[in-house]
Write a protein that holds these residues in place. Structure first.
Motif, mmCIF file in Angstrom:
data_model
loop_
_atom_site.group_PDB
_atom_site.id
_atom_site.type_symbol
_atom_site.label_atom_id
_atom_site.label_comp_id
_atom_site.label_asym_id
_atom_site.label_seq_id
_atom_site.Cartn_x
_atom_site.Cartn_y
_atom_site.Cartn_z
ATOM 1 N N ALA A 114 3.549 1.582 5.375
ATOM 2 C CA ALA A 114 3.210 0.224 4.921
ATOM 3 C C ALA A 114 1.795 0.191 4.344
ATOM 4 O O ALA A 114 1.551 -0.432 3.302
ATOM 5 C CB ALA A 114 3.344 -0.772 6.075
ATOM 6 N N ARG A 117 1.833 1.843 0.955
ATOM 7 C CA ARG A 117 2.442 0.993 -0.080
ATOM 8 C C ARG A 117 1.421 -0.032 -0.593
ATOM 9 O O ARG A 117 1.306 -0.248 -1.802
ATOM 10 C CB ARG A 117 3.683 0.282 0.477
ATOM 11 N N LEU A 118 0.688 -0.672 0.316
ATOM 12 C CA LEU A 118 -0.317 -1.649 -0.101
ATOM 13 C C LEU A 118 -1.406 -0.965 -0.935
ATOM 14 O O LEU A 118 -1.808 -1.474 -1.980
ATOM 15 C CB LEU A 118 -0.923 -2.363 1.106
ATOM 16 N N ALA A 149 3.744 -6.594 0.895
ATOM 17 C CA ALA A 149 3.137 -5.416 1.530
ATOM 18 C C ALA A 149 2.080 -5.836 2.538
ATOM 19 O O ALA A 149 1.961 -5.242 3.619
ATOM 20 C CB ALA A 149 2.534 -4.496 0.460
#
Length: 168
Positions: A114, A117-118, A149
């Motif tokens: 996560a 992804r951000l 995100a």
């Protein structure tokens, strides 16, 4: 002690300036944290403005040692800033473009999917101003993905216990 560690990573991330350290140290003492740390007491008694930043920084790191807390490493600071910024984005305190201006894009080896992804979404923007040159649909899609995100990062269980990230 989490408040003292939070101060340390926020200082390392540039969210707290050297001249603000004495007031932050006084706040910790007022909250009942670190009264047995001579360095924290010394730091709290400093005026802040006009003090050499290196002295204030040294007192902070000395106080961390006296409190038995590690100095946060760069990877920890990066992840903490990512989570902090994601929470601010989710709450509506900042926009996706403002989040880009805050975040560092470097990925630490301990970064979760996560978080990665951000950071990848942040890396799609060369600078906050370039978003203004994108077509409206592209901007909307990117902002939606940034917010999604950020929700995932901000709601991660280890966001609530950030000190567990530190190797110290």
């Amino acid at each position: 002690m989490d408040d003292a560690f939070t101060l340390a990573w926020q200082y390392s991330a540039g969210l707290v300036f050297p001249e603000d350290l004495p007031m932050a140290a006084a706040g910790l003492l007022a909250a009942g944290i670190g009264g047995d740390s001579p360095a924290l007491c010394d730091l709290a008694g400093r005026p802040g403005r006009g003090e050499p930043p290196v002295e204030l920084t040294e007192l902070l790191w000395q106080a961390m040692a006296e409190l038995g807390l590690p100095v946060p490493d760069d990877g920890f600071v990066q992840r903490s800033l990512l989570h902090h910024t994601a929470a601010r984005l989710v709450s509506g305190e900042i926009t996706p473009v403002e989040a880009v201006a805050v975040l560092w894009s470097r990925i630490d080896e301990r970064t979760t999917g996560a978080e990665r992804r951000l950071a990848e979404l942040v890396d799609q923007v060369c600078c906050p101003g370039c978003v203004d040159t994108w077509p409206v649909e592209v901007t909307r899609d990117w902002e939606r993905e940034m917010r999604a995100a950020a929700v995932e990062v901000a709601s991660a269980p280890d966001h609530r216990n950030a000190t567990s990230w530190h190797r110290g």
